[in-house]
Design a protein around this motif. Structure first.
Motif, PDB file in Angstrom:
ATOM      1  N   ALA A   1      29.098 -10.807 -20.358  1.00 23.15           N
ATOM      2  CA  ALA A   1      28.348 -10.492 -21.565  1.00 23.15           C
ATOM      3  C   ALA A   1      29.327 -10.272 -22.709  1.00 23.15           C
ATOM      4  CB  ALA A   1      27.498  -9.247 -21.343  1.00 23.15           C
ATOM      5  N   PHE A   2      28.987 -10.817 -23.869  1.00 20.92           N
ATOM      6  CA  PHE A   2      29.895 -10.755 -25.009  1.00 20.92           C
ATOM      7  C   PHE A   2      29.151 -10.256 -26.236  1.00 20.92           C
ATOM      8  CE2 PHE A   2      31.338 -13.997 -22.109  1.00 20.92           C
ATOM      9  CZ  PHE A   2      32.714 -13.824 -22.054  1.00 20.92           C
ATOM     10  N   GLN A   3      29.914  -9.658 -27.141  1.00 19.58           N
ATOM     11  CA  GLN A   3      29.409  -9.324 -28.458  1.00 19.58           C
ATOM     12  C   GLN A   3      30.319  -9.976 -29.493  1.00 19.58           C
ATOM     13  OE1 GLN A   3      29.012  -4.850 -27.805  1.00 19.58           O
ATOM     14  NE2 GLN A   3      27.134  -5.287 -28.915  1.00 19.58           N
ATOM     15  N   VAL A   4      29.906  -9.899 -30.743  1.00 20.23           N
ATOM     16  CA  VAL A   4      30.724 -10.412 -31.832  1.00 20.23           C
ATOM     17  C   VAL A   4      31.068  -9.256 -32.764  1.00 20.23           C
ATOM     18  CG1 VAL A   4      30.731 -11.868 -33.900  1.00 20.23           C
ATOM     19  CG2 VAL A   4      29.843 -12.763 -31.729  1.00 20.23           C
ATOM     20  N   GLN A   5      32.371  -9.067 -32.980  1.00 22.14           N
ATOM     21  CA  GLN A   5      32.806  -8.037 -33.913  1.00 22.14           C
ATOM     22  C   GLN A   5      32.771  -8.609 -35.322  1.00 22.14           C
ATOM     23  OE1 GLN A   5      36.308  -5.661 -32.956  1.00 22.14           O
ATOM     24  NE2 GLN A   5      36.946  -5.720 -35.113  1.00 22.14           N
ATOM     25  N   ALA A   6      32.032  -7.909 -36.187  1.00 29.58           N
ATOM     26  CA  ALA A   6      31.837  -8.404 -37.551  1.00 29.58           C
ATOM     27  C   ALA A   6      32.383  -7.425 -38.585  1.00 29.58           C
ATOM     28  CB  ALA A   6      30.360  -8.670 -37.806  1.00 29.58           C
ATOM     29  N   GLY A   7      33.440  -6.721 -38.222  1.00 26.10           N
ATOM     30  CA  GLY A   7      34.060  -5.802 -39.167  1.00 26.10           C
ATOM     31  C   GLY A   7      34.559  -4.556 -38.474  1.00 26.10           C
ATOM     32  N   ALA A   8      35.515  -3.885 -39.123  1.00 30.53           N
ATOM     33  CA  ALA A   8      36.054  -2.624 -38.621  1.00 30.53           C
ATOM     34  C   ALA A   8      36.346  -1.725 -39.822  1.00 30.53           C
ATOM     35  CB  ALA A   8      37.320  -2.864 -37.802  1.00 30.53           C
ATOM     36  N   PHE A   9      35.924  -0.457 -39.741  1.00 31.90           N
ATOM     37  CA  PHE A   9      36.023   0.459 -40.867  1.00 31.90           C
ATOM     38  C   PHE A   9      36.636   1.788 -40.433  1.00 31.90           C
ATOM     39  CE2 PHE A   9      32.665  -2.523 -41.679  1.00 31.90           C
ATOM     40  CZ  PHE A   9      32.710  -2.787 -43.045  1.00 31.90           C
TER      41      PHE A   9
ATOM     42  N   GLU B   1      34.686  -9.061 -25.736  1.00 32.57           N
ATOM     43  CA  GLU B   1      34.139  -8.986 -24.380  1.00 32.57           C
ATOM     44  C   GLU B   1      33.474  -7.639 -24.158  1.00 32.57           C
ATOM     45  OE1 GLU B   1      36.292 -10.188 -20.987  1.00 32.57           O
ATOM     46  OE2 GLU B   1      37.518 -11.636 -22.068  1.00 32.57           O
ATOM     47  N   GLY B   2      32.439  -7.659 -23.329  1.00 29.27           N
ATOM     48  CA  GLY B   2      31.724  -6.434 -23.016  1.00 29.27           C
ATOM     49  C   GLY B   2      30.539  -6.264 -23.933  1.00 29.27           C
ATOM     50  N   ALA B   3      29.429  -5.771 -23.379  1.00 31.64           N
ATOM     51  CA  ALA B   3      28.224  -5.539 -24.174  1.00 31.64           C
ATOM     52  C   ALA B   3      27.452  -4.398 -23.533  1.00 31.64           C
ATOM     53  CB  ALA B   3      27.371  -6.807 -24.234  1.00 31.64           C
ATOM     54  N   PRO B   4      26.600  -3.725 -24.295  1.00 36.01           N
ATOM     55  CA  PRO B   4      25.820  -2.635 -23.719  1.00 36.01           C
ATOM     56  C   PRO B   4      24.979  -3.106 -22.541  1.00 36.01           C
ATOM     57  CG  PRO B   4      25.644  -2.646 -26.109  1.00 36.01           C
ATOM     58  CD  PRO B   4      26.320  -3.920 -25.713  1.00 36.01           C
TER      59      PRO B   4
END
Length: 243
Positions: free
Chosen positions: A58-66, A129-132
């Motif tokens: 399972a994957f996620q997409v990182q769309a920013g870091a603050f 990588e990794g998702a809830p």
């Protein structure tokens, strides 16, 4: 036996690491006390911890870091509405940033396709990588492999105490007072938290903040201790979702 209590009344939890697929602790011959689901047991040797069945597919997409949580949540809401996908904000203990994570994709290819959509729309994105876990999924489990290959399956979170005579606990060669909590975070990977009395926390943080040399100005040390303690107590529970 160890207790999860603090003489000062404040057991402070400091995030050390996050999003690990594996954690290795201790030298050969070390002795441990493990506490999970209210049960205590002994272990020995170097421990190798992994999230069982973590969402490797399972994957996620990182769309920013603050650096602050609020702008991360604002960005999450905007992108979720624009692209019709759910997401979450995750705090990275090592980097000290809030990551905006979108979607839950079964394959890397699907995640990369979503990244392409973001980039085409002028947004940033990268595969993570990794998702809830799915709603209603069984409680997350941590597998602990100890001496001679003995394997335990323990429900997250797992508390680790060094047995008497084997303190302090070390993570990546650095000693830490108190105990460790290892848990499966919402992304299916491991987070590592140091649980320590807030007054003992000051033993490490005040000298670090005052500089590398011996600092003899006692009133300056007192002032720094007050400031550090105030900051610590003001931020209790700030990253509750990460443990």
């Amino acid at each position: 036996m160890p207790v999860a209590a603090a003489p000062s009344g404040f057991l402070y939890r400091v995030g050390l690491k996050s999003d690990l697929s594996e954690l290795v602790l201790g030298p050969p011959g070390a002795r441990w006390i493990l506490v999970a689901s209210g049960k205590r047991e002994l272990a020995r040797g170097t421990l190798r911890l992994r999230p069982e069945g973590r969402a490797a597919a399972a994957f996620q997409v990182q769309a920013g870091a603050f650096s602050q949580e609020e702008p991360a949540r604002v960005r999450l809401q905007k992108l979720s509405e624009s692209f019709g996908v759910a997401g979450n904000v995750a705090f990275s203990a090592e980097r000290g940033v809030y990551r905006v994570l979108l979607g839950r994709f079964g394959t890397r290819g699907e995640a990369e396709a979503f990244v392409a959509r973001l980039l085409e729309a002028g947004q940033e994105g990268m595969v993570s990588e990794g998702a809830p876990p799915e709603t209603g999924a069984a409680p997350p489990v941590i597998t602990v492999t100890g001496e001679e290959g003995a394997v335990r399956r323990l429900v997250s979170p797992l508390d680790l105490f060094a047995a008497p005579g084997y303190e302090p606990i070390q993570v990546d060669g650095k000693p830490y007072r108190g105990s460790l909590r290892v848990l499966v975070n919402p992304r299916g990977t491991l987070s590592v938290v140091n649980r320590v009395d807030v007054e003992e926390y000051l033993y490490g943080v005040v000298p670090a903040e005052m500089g590398p040399k011996r600092y003899d100005a006692i009133e300056g040390l007192k002032a720094q201790a007050v400031a550090a303690r105030t900051y610590a107590l003001a931020h209790l529970g700030q990253f509750e979702g990460e443990g």
